[in-house]
Design a protein around this motif. Sequence first.
Motif, PDB file in Angstrom:
ATOM      1  N   MET A 274      24.859  -6.993  -1.108  1.00  0.00           N
ATOM      2  CA  MET A 274      26.125  -6.283  -1.329  1.00  0.00           C
ATOM      3  C   MET A 274      26.345  -6.086  -2.826  1.00  0.00           C
ATOM      4  O   MET A 274      26.197  -7.048  -3.595  1.00  0.00           O
ATOM      5  CB  MET A 274      27.291  -7.102  -0.768  1.00  0.00           C
ATOM      6  CG  MET A 274      27.203  -7.288   0.712  1.00  0.00           C
ATOM      7  SD  MET A 274      28.569  -8.302   1.278  1.00  0.00           S
ATOM      8  CE  MET A 274      27.948  -8.668   2.896  1.00  0.00           C
ATOM      9  N   PRO A 275      26.713  -4.871  -3.218  1.00  0.00           N
ATOM     10  CA  PRO A 275      26.851  -4.610  -4.659  1.00  0.00           C
ATOM     11  C   PRO A 275      27.762  -5.613  -5.369  1.00  0.00           C
ATOM     12  O   PRO A 275      27.449  -6.054  -6.478  1.00  0.00           O
ATOM     13  CB  PRO A 275      27.443  -3.193  -4.698  1.00  0.00           C
ATOM     14  CG  PRO A 275      27.023  -2.566  -3.402  1.00  0.00           C
ATOM     15  CD  PRO A 275      26.950  -3.672  -2.398  1.00  0.00           C
ATOM     16  N   ASP A 276      28.839  -6.026  -4.724  1.00  0.00           N
ATOM     17  CA  ASP A 276      29.778  -6.947  -5.379  1.00  0.00           C
ATOM     18  C   ASP A 276      29.168  -8.304  -5.692  1.00  0.00           C
ATOM     19  O   ASP A 276      29.634  -9.012  -6.582  1.00  0.00           O
ATOM     20  CB  ASP A 276      30.994  -7.208  -4.462  1.00  0.00           C
ATOM     21  CG  ASP A 276      32.029  -6.120  -4.596  1.00  0.00           C
ATOM     22  OD1 ASP A 276      31.846  -5.235  -5.457  1.00  0.00           O
ATOM     23  OD2 ASP A 276      33.018  -6.153  -3.842  1.00  0.00           O
ATOM     24  N   TRP A 277      28.177  -8.690  -4.897  1.00  0.00           N
ATOM     25  CA  TRP A 277      27.626 -10.039  -5.048  1.00  0.00           C
ATOM     26  C   TRP A 277      26.179 -10.027  -5.548  1.00  0.00           C
ATOM     27  O   TRP A 277      25.536 -11.084  -5.646  1.00  0.00           O
ATOM     28  CB  TRP A 277      27.678 -10.800  -3.718  1.00  0.00           C
ATOM     29  CG  TRP A 277      29.063 -10.970  -3.173  1.00  0.00           C
ATOM     30  CD1 TRP A 277      29.606 -10.344  -2.094  1.00  0.00           C
ATOM     31  CD2 TRP A 277      30.110 -11.823  -3.694  1.00  0.00           C
ATOM     32  NE1 TRP A 277      30.916 -10.744  -1.892  1.00  0.00           N
ATOM     33  CE2 TRP A 277      31.244 -11.656  -2.862  1.00  0.00           C
ATOM     34  CE3 TRP A 277      30.189 -12.707  -4.777  1.00  0.00           C
ATOM     35  CZ2 TRP A 277      32.445 -12.337  -3.087  1.00  0.00           C
ATOM     36  CZ3 TRP A 277      31.380 -13.388  -4.999  1.00  0.00           C
ATOM     37  CH2 TRP A 277      32.490 -13.198  -4.156  1.00  0.00           C
ATOM     38  N   ALA A 278      25.669  -8.844  -5.884  1.00  0.00           N
ATOM     39  CA  ALA A 278      24.255  -8.743  -6.282  1.00  0.00           C
ATOM     40  C   ALA A 278      23.947  -9.610  -7.504  1.00  0.00           C
ATOM     41  O   ALA A 278      22.812 -10.063  -7.684  1.00  0.00           O
ATOM     42  CB  ALA A 278      23.899  -7.283  -6.560  1.00  0.00           C
ATOM     43  N   TYR A 279      24.967  -9.870  -8.316  1.00  0.00           N
ATOM     44  CA  TYR A 279      24.731 -10.663  -9.529  1.00  0.00           C
ATOM     45  C   TYR A 279      24.371 -12.120  -9.217  1.00  0.00           C
ATOM     46  O   TYR A 279      23.956 -12.863 -10.109  1.00  0.00           O
ATOM     47  CB  TYR A 279      25.941 -10.588 -10.470  1.00  0.00           C
ATOM     48  CG  TYR A 279      27.168 -11.355  -9.991  1.00  0.00           C
ATOM     49  CD1 TYR A 279      28.025 -10.822  -9.039  1.00  0.00           C
ATOM     50  CD2 TYR A 279      27.464 -12.610 -10.496  1.00  0.00           C
ATOM     51  CE1 TYR A 279      29.140 -11.519  -8.590  1.00  0.00           C
ATOM     52  CE2 TYR A 279      28.574 -13.325 -10.067  1.00  0.00           C
ATOM     53  CZ  TYR A 279      29.408 -12.776  -9.110  1.00  0.00           C
ATOM     54  OH  TYR A 279      30.500 -13.483  -8.673  1.00  0.00           O
TER      55      TYR A 279
END
Length: 403
Positions: A274-279
């Motif tokens: 998920m883009p929000d949690w990719a970090y």
Amino acid sequence: MRQPTLFEGTKRLVYDEAIDLTLQSLQAYGPAHDHWAIAWSGGKDSTALLTLIIHLIEVGRIAAPKTLTIFYADTRQELLPLAIAAQRITAQLAARGIAVEIVMAPLDKRFLVYILGRGVPPPNNNTLRWCTRQIKIDPMADALEARLSALDGNVLMLTGVRQGESAIRDQRIVMSCGKDGAECGQGWYQQVLPNAKGIRGRIATLAPLLHWRVCNIWDWLRVFAPMREYGGWSTALIADVYGGDEAEERNARTGCTGCPLTDKDLALDNLIAMPDWAYLAPLKGLKPLYRELRLPRNRIRKTGLEFRKDGTPAANPQRMGPLTFEARLMGLDRVLVIQGQVNEAARSLGRPEIDLLNAEEEARIRELIAAQTWPHGWDGDEPTADTPLDTVFRDGSIQPLLV
Ligand code: SF4
């Protein structure tokens, strides 16, 4: 409480039947106990249980016990969205005047301190599964024992153990935490905890969601619980860990970040897709690190036969043991790099940071290494486990090294 029927067909339980059965079990067993406690891990099942129970009390469908204690089991290794959801729900409970007791292993027994400071190898499925008991069950038993000492009578411990429809046919509770996306520790809370020293005979356990299917859980967490009339709970975020919009199909098991006992990091994979949690992607380095630490080159081993107190030979001559200091320092460095990478990205993106290893834990690990700490039964003068040795058998015979 009447709720819309969400499912068609005769085989699946409909939502309101699931809640009805939960109500029946709480009405049957609840009133016999003045004091209730909830073992809350922050995962989907125990969060559904917690928020539903509070809601049912608030709307008068079940009578409130004299006391309700909520124990939040914080392993320090939780996946970030679960930790954040737990904080938010704790604040929502506090706003209702309900306190949450945070249960955590003592510093030296926490997952990373035990491995990197004391030198005990990361757990695996075959030989050493020390983690669930040590970071979840024992701290919960200690917290319960302390609570019981302040109370008269017994406590009814409510757990989020679930077995879906099979629960109706088969009332046995399995220990497996890989089943139906269960959370690590669930069956242990139900089966091992009541027999723990100090609380034996003083708690009864009840699993009011035993018959719930995973779809019932998601309907509660994502549709109903967030609605104001059902409590307005901050439960929607929890789904991210289990696969977001496809949480029900993916049905990931949750537990510690990088849990060495599972083949795949399914929950973490779901999250970083998920883009929000990719970090959070650098956390993928934890599982390989835990595997690497178990390799012979990172551990010491006994050279010969050991004997038990009764004089009989131990089952496993020349067993591999704890981590060398070099391996522990390497592991510490890698964990700190992973944490640093995630948090640097978090800061630049304005996203929440992780707290896998805090300053107190890091200092304690370094202190234990500096003090040359070995687990019980090891001196540190044993050779590293990749050193070629004569083979010693259990009957005492020796096969010399072939050179
Ligand atoms: S999630 Fe994995 S590492 Fe954590 S307690 Fe459970 S089995 Fe152990």
